[in-house]
Design a protein around this motif. Structure first.
Motif, PDB file in Angstrom:
ATOM      1  N   GLY A   1      48.117  21.403 -39.365  1.00 21.71           N
ATOM      2  CA  GLY A   1      49.073  22.414 -38.950  1.00 21.71           C
ATOM      3  C   GLY A   1      49.258  23.398 -40.077  1.00 21.71           C
ATOM      4  O   GLY A   1      48.413  23.520 -40.955  1.00 21.71           O
ATOM      5  N   ALA A   2      50.362  24.103 -40.065  1.00 22.22           N
ATOM      6  CA  ALA A   2      50.688  25.023 -41.149  1.00 22.22           C
ATOM      7  C   ALA A   2      51.419  24.251 -42.235  1.00 22.22           C
ATOM      8  O   ALA A   2      52.172  23.325 -41.937  1.00 22.22           O
ATOM      9  N   VAL A   3      51.197  24.646 -43.499  1.00 22.32           N
ATOM     10  CA  VAL A   3      51.950  23.998 -44.583  1.00 22.32           C
ATOM     11  C   VAL A   3      53.451  24.138 -44.348  1.00 22.32           C
ATOM     12  O   VAL A   3      54.234  23.270 -44.740  1.00 22.32           O
ATOM     13  N   GLN A   4      53.849  25.239 -43.685  1.00 23.82           N
ATOM     14  CA  GLN A   4      55.269  25.468 -43.443  1.00 23.82           C
ATOM     15  C   GLN A   4      55.893  24.386 -42.563  1.00 23.82           C
ATOM     16  O   GLN A   4      57.110  24.245 -42.515  1.00 23.82           O
ATOM     17  N   ASN A   5      55.043  23.664 -41.820  1.00 24.23           N
ATOM     18  CA  ASN A   5      55.584  22.594 -40.977  1.00 24.23           C
ATOM     19  C   ASN A   5      55.770  21.280 -41.729  1.00 24.23           C
ATOM     20  O   ASN A   5      56.329  20.337 -41.187  1.00 24.23           O
ATOM     21  N   VAL A   6      55.245  21.217 -42.945  1.00 24.66           N
ATOM     22  CA  VAL A   6      55.370  19.973 -43.711  1.00 24.66           C
ATOM     23  C   VAL A   6      56.644  20.066 -44.551  1.00 24.66           C
ATOM     24  O   VAL A   6      56.617  20.413 -45.729  1.00 24.66           O
ATOM     25  N   ASP A   7      57.764  19.785 -43.909  1.00 18.25           N
ATOM     26  CA  ASP A   7      59.059  19.875 -44.593  1.00 18.25           C
ATOM     27  C   ASP A   7      59.279  18.580 -45.376  1.00 18.25           C
ATOM     28  O   ASP A   7      59.646  17.548 -44.808  1.00 18.25           O
ATOM     29  N   LEU A   8      59.040  18.676 -46.678  1.00 18.75           N
ATOM     30  CA  LEU A   8      59.094  17.473 -47.514  1.00 18.75           C
ATOM     31  C   LEU A   8      60.516  16.927 -47.627  1.00 18.75           C
ATOM     32  O   LEU A   8      60.705  15.722 -47.843  1.00 18.75           O
ATOM     33  N   THR A   9      61.515  17.764 -47.470  1.00 25.55           N
ATOM     34  CA  THR A   9      62.901  17.288 -47.529  1.00 25.55           C
ATOM     35  C   THR A   9      63.162  16.329 -46.369  1.00 25.55           C
ATOM     36  O   THR A   9      63.802  15.288 -46.522  1.00 25.55           O
ATOM     37  N   ARG A  10      62.626  16.687 -45.216  1.00 25.17           N
ATOM     38  CA  ARG A  10      62.855  15.861 -44.028  1.00 25.17           C
ATOM     39  C   ARG A  10      61.862  14.699 -43.962  1.00 25.17           C
ATOM     40  O   ARG A  10      62.235  13.575 -43.643  1.00 25.17           O
ATOM     41  N   LEU A  11      60.593  14.976 -44.339  1.00 22.51           N
ATOM     42  CA  LEU A  11      59.537  13.996 -44.098  1.00 22.51           C
ATOM     43  C   LEU A  11      59.315  13.031 -45.257  1.00 22.51           C
ATOM     44  O   LEU A  11      58.814  11.920 -45.044  1.00 22.51           O
ATOM     45  N   GLY A  12      59.644  13.431 -46.489  1.00 21.59           N
ATOM     46  CA  GLY A  12      59.300  12.580 -47.640  1.00 21.59           C
ATOM     47  C   GLY A  12      57.797  12.373 -47.707  1.00 21.59           C
ATOM     48  O   GLY A  12      57.019  13.283 -47.399  1.00 21.59           O
TER      49      GLY A  12
ATOM     50  N   PRO B   1      58.601  26.883 -38.726  1.00 20.48           N
ATOM     51  CA  PRO B   1      58.297  25.786 -37.796  1.00 20.48           C
ATOM     52  C   PRO B   1      58.946  26.063 -36.437  1.00 20.48           C
ATOM     53  O   PRO B   1      60.035  26.630 -36.381  1.00 20.48           O
ATOM     54  N   ASP B   2      58.263  25.686 -35.375  1.00 22.13           N
ATOM     55  CA  ASP B   2      58.836  25.812 -34.032  1.00 22.13           C
ATOM     56  C   ASP B   2      58.250  24.730 -33.141  1.00 22.13           C
ATOM     57  O   ASP B   2      57.157  24.890 -32.596  1.00 22.13           O
ATOM     58  N   PRO B   3      58.960  23.642 -33.007  1.00 24.81           N
ATOM     59  CA  PRO B   3      58.439  22.501 -32.247  1.00 24.81           C
ATOM     60  C   PRO B   3      58.152  22.869 -30.792  1.00 24.81           C
ATOM     61  O   PRO B   3      57.351  22.202 -30.130  1.00 24.81           O
ATOM     62  N   GLU B   4      58.770  23.931 -30.285  1.00 17.11           N
ATOM     63  CA  GLU B   4      58.588  24.323 -28.877  1.00 17.11           C
ATOM     64  C   GLU B   4      57.247  25.011 -28.630  1.00 17.11           C
ATOM     65  O   GLU B   4      56.786  25.063 -27.499  1.00 17.11           O
ATOM     66  N   SER B   5      56.662  25.604 -29.681  1.00 15.82           N
ATOM     67  CA  SER B   5      55.460  26.414 -29.453  1.00 15.82           C
ATOM     68  C   SER B   5      54.207  25.547 -29.475  1.00 15.82           C
ATOM     69  O   SER B   5      54.216  24.431 -29.998  1.00 15.82           O
ATOM     70  N   ASP B   6      53.107  26.090 -28.927  1.00 16.70           N
ATOM     71  CA  ASP B   6      51.846  25.347 -28.827  1.00 16.70           C
ATOM     72  C   ASP B   6      51.335  24.897 -30.189  1.00 16.70           C
ATOM     73  O   ASP B   6      50.886  23.770 -30.360  1.00 16.70           O
ATOM     74  N   ASP B   7      51.361  25.811 -31.175  1.00 21.89           N
ATOM     75  CA  ASP B   7      50.811  25.460 -32.484  1.00 21.89           C
ATOM     76  C   ASP B   7      51.901  25.058 -33.482  1.00 21.89           C
ATOM     77  O   ASP B   7      51.641  24.951 -34.674  1.00 21.89           O
ATOM     78  N   GLY B   8      53.114  24.857 -32.986  1.00 22.94           N
ATOM     79  CA  GLY B   8      54.182  24.345 -33.844  1.00 22.94           C
ATOM     80  C   GLY B   8      54.816  25.367 -34.754  1.00 22.94           C
ATOM     81  O   GLY B   8      55.615  25.012 -35.613  1.00 22.94           O
ATOM     82  N   ILE B   9      54.438  26.636 -34.608  1.00 20.69           N
ATOM     83  CA  ILE B   9      55.020  27.665 -35.470  1.00 20.69           C
ATOM     84  C   ILE B   9      55.423  28.892 -34.664  1.00 20.69           C
ATOM     85  O   ILE B   9      55.000  29.079 -33.526  1.00 20.69           O
ATOM     86  N   ARG B  10      56.268  29.706 -35.287  1.00 21.13           N
ATOM     87  CA  ARG B  10      56.532  31.047 -34.756  1.00 21.13           C
ATOM     88  C   ARG B  10      56.610  32.002 -35.936  1.00 21.13           C
ATOM     89  O   ARG B  10      56.791  31.568 -37.077  1.00 21.13           O
ATOM     90  N   TYR B  11      56.428  33.292 -35.654  1.00 22.87           N
ATOM     91  CA  TYR B  11      56.458  34.291 -36.716  1.00 22.87           C
ATOM     92  C   TYR B  11      57.814  34.977 -36.732  1.00 22.87           C
ATOM     93  O   TYR B  11      58.333  35.339 -35.671  1.00 22.87           O
ATOM     94  N   VAL B  12      58.366  35.131 -37.939  1.00 28.16           N
ATOM     95  CA  VAL B  12      59.682  35.760 -38.080  1.00 28.16           C
ATOM     96  C   VAL B  12      59.547  36.981 -39.001  1.00 28.16           C
ATOM     97  O   VAL B  12      59.072  36.866 -40.133  1.00 28.16           O
ATOM     98  N   ASP B  13      59.947  38.119 -38.473  1.00 30.97           N
ATOM     99  CA  ASP B  13      59.912  39.368 -39.231  1.00 30.97           C
ATOM    100  C   ASP B  13      60.746  39.220 -40.507  1.00 30.97           C
ATOM    101  O   ASP B  13      61.938  38.918 -40.445  1.00 30.97           O
TER     102      ASP B  13
END
Lengths: 306, 306
Positions: B275-286, A174-186
């Motif tokens: 969005g991406a499933v990775q953005n749906v943080d169930l711990t934070r969002l419930g 997750p990356d709230p700063e980016s346009d699509d809310g995500i970033r890629y991490v190696d």
């Protein structure tokens, strides 16, 4: 007491050690050691009766099965040996675990069946815990009270398949700063079903020794030999996380059930005369691989080409 | 037919879908869908009799359990979505798998229980296969014949725990050229028991739909929504390895047993609005997380703090 599961006339039975050369059988309603655990304190009487009245069977005649045929889960602790901390650049400060399927279990004496396509396959000699009383969030101080007994696991591993089933990939974070809310991490991620869980990759047994006969599970010599040549010679004192710590930690995440098996991680210290377990490539070498733990027994399995 | 396992007066029973609003119960000797599989062709008569004579129970009244309570193994395929090949720098060209313990399973409607210490926990909407007829070395062309039916798995994942249980270490490789016969190779390895297998990380069900009602498992729309908001909208056509390929490949290494569950991997394509499933943080969002697969059903689970 020492309990094992054996095959008599094609059916599974529970055997109790009678003396160095013979076992007695429990009544046929006990199909494996899990049934003894389920019987609770009442099992003591059954065992006593079998010792008094049961026919003796020579240990040498016995066909061994895994002591617990179908554990609810088989947890295995990774890299749990304090002998090699310098090998780890980064990792958790809690026990890291994976799950082996029950279909990977085989009894003492049964063949480990390898294929050329498995690549390298090496042994990992391990003390294993059999859970007697399940539970979640078990405190460290109470954890050993949940253990029924100790056995031996040869946690066979294919480093070739491990390499094959490792991904180098860009994980989505997750990356709230980016346009699509995500970033890629190696990232790197590896998946152990095949390299740890293939058929016959879980020799287990022959005996489960109840906790009353193992006052301290962290003083036991553990050796592994291949075709009679010593490969490793270690001691359970070198385990980084103790039985109590592992049982407690695992139960914070995964409810433990009676009959669950937890393999404690590999004794990796090289013996003076031996080499690394990683050099014992069973696919190439074949032969017989044997794990012994002081007071628990000897688990020996021949290697067969599949 | 559509079968599920439900709880009636504290005991597990098998329910068969009667119409959109009701189910009928099979006799109490069927404790879960695995018992129906074990009954073989004879189960058809039992189901027909229940449909003719059985009392109807409103679907809305039903308490769901996992359709198979204790599968011999739960295999999950990793990174099996053709929508994101550009994310993978290196990886296998065969299905990579891990094992979830049966203690992680929960039924439709039951809470997913998360802890702050789990860190991020996200859903992964997946088609799951229930094996009907076991076997080893099953050819691709025969693999679908070993499938009993299809269900839904929400393969909950904690990327925080995944990061914690990843080692960067020096693996021991054989090296005949070196003095001690080994060399160290910079490696990464990750262990999934906790991050994939914690309690309630395996919502499964509610229905197992038999293969005769799913002529092609690779044309099914699959969606995931959180509190009613669409998160992913994908199609099983985007799976990289097919059901037949996965069943066949898995069986080359691990003997499959009736009742085994294989989760096929995540539909990861972002929906136009989601969005991406990775953005749906169930711990934070419930909230409530829901997975639907066309023709199979809807698996919905509320999140609860543990």
């Amino acid at each position: 007491m020492k309990l094992g599961t054996v095959e008599i006339d094609g059916a599974p039975r529970v055997a109790v050690s009678a003396d160095a050369e013979s076992v007695v059988l429990l009544p046929s309603e006990f199909a494996d050691v899990a049934d003894v655990i389920a019987a609770g304190p009442g099992a003591v009487e059954v065992v006593d009766a079998a010792r008094r009245e049961g026919a003796r069977v020579a240990v040498s005649e016995v066909v061994w099965l895994p002591p617990v045929a179908r554990p609810g889960k088989i947890l295995c602790v990774a890299l749990n040996n304090s002998a090699n901390p310098d090998r780890i650049m980064s990792g958790p400060d809690t026990p890291a675990m994976f799950v082996k399927p029950s279909s990977s279990l085989v009894g003492h004496g049964r063949p480990i069946r390898v294929r050329e396509s498995f690549g390298r396959v090496h042994p990992e000699p391990e003390l294993a815990v059999v859970i007697g009383r399940g539970g979640a969030d078990i405190p460290v101080g109470e954890a050993v009270g949940h253990v029924f007994g100790y056995t031996i696991m040869n946690d066979l591993t294919s480093p070739t398949m491990r390499g094959e089933d490792t991904f180098h990939y860009r994980a989505i974070h997750p990356d709230p700063e980016s346009d699509d809310g995500i970033r890629y991490v190696d990232s790197w991620v590896s998946y152990p079903a095949r390299y740890k869980g293939s058929d016959t990759f879980g020799p287990l047994g022959p005996w489960v020794v109840t906790t009353d006969e193992v006052p301290d599970p962290h003083t036991l010599q553990i050796t592994c030999s291949h075709d009679g040549v010593l490969v490793t010679d270690d001691n359970t004192a070198n385990l980084r996380f103790s039985v109590a710590e592992v049982v407690s930690f695992a139960s914070e995440y995964m409810t433990l059930e009676a009959g669950d098996v937890i393999a404690m991680g590999t004794a990796l210290k090289k013996s003076a005369k031996g080499g690394a377990v990683q050099n014992v490539d069973l696919t190439r070498l074949g032969g017989v691989i044997e794990v012994s733990i002081e007071g628990i027994g000897t688990l020996s399995n021949p290697v067969e080409k599949r």
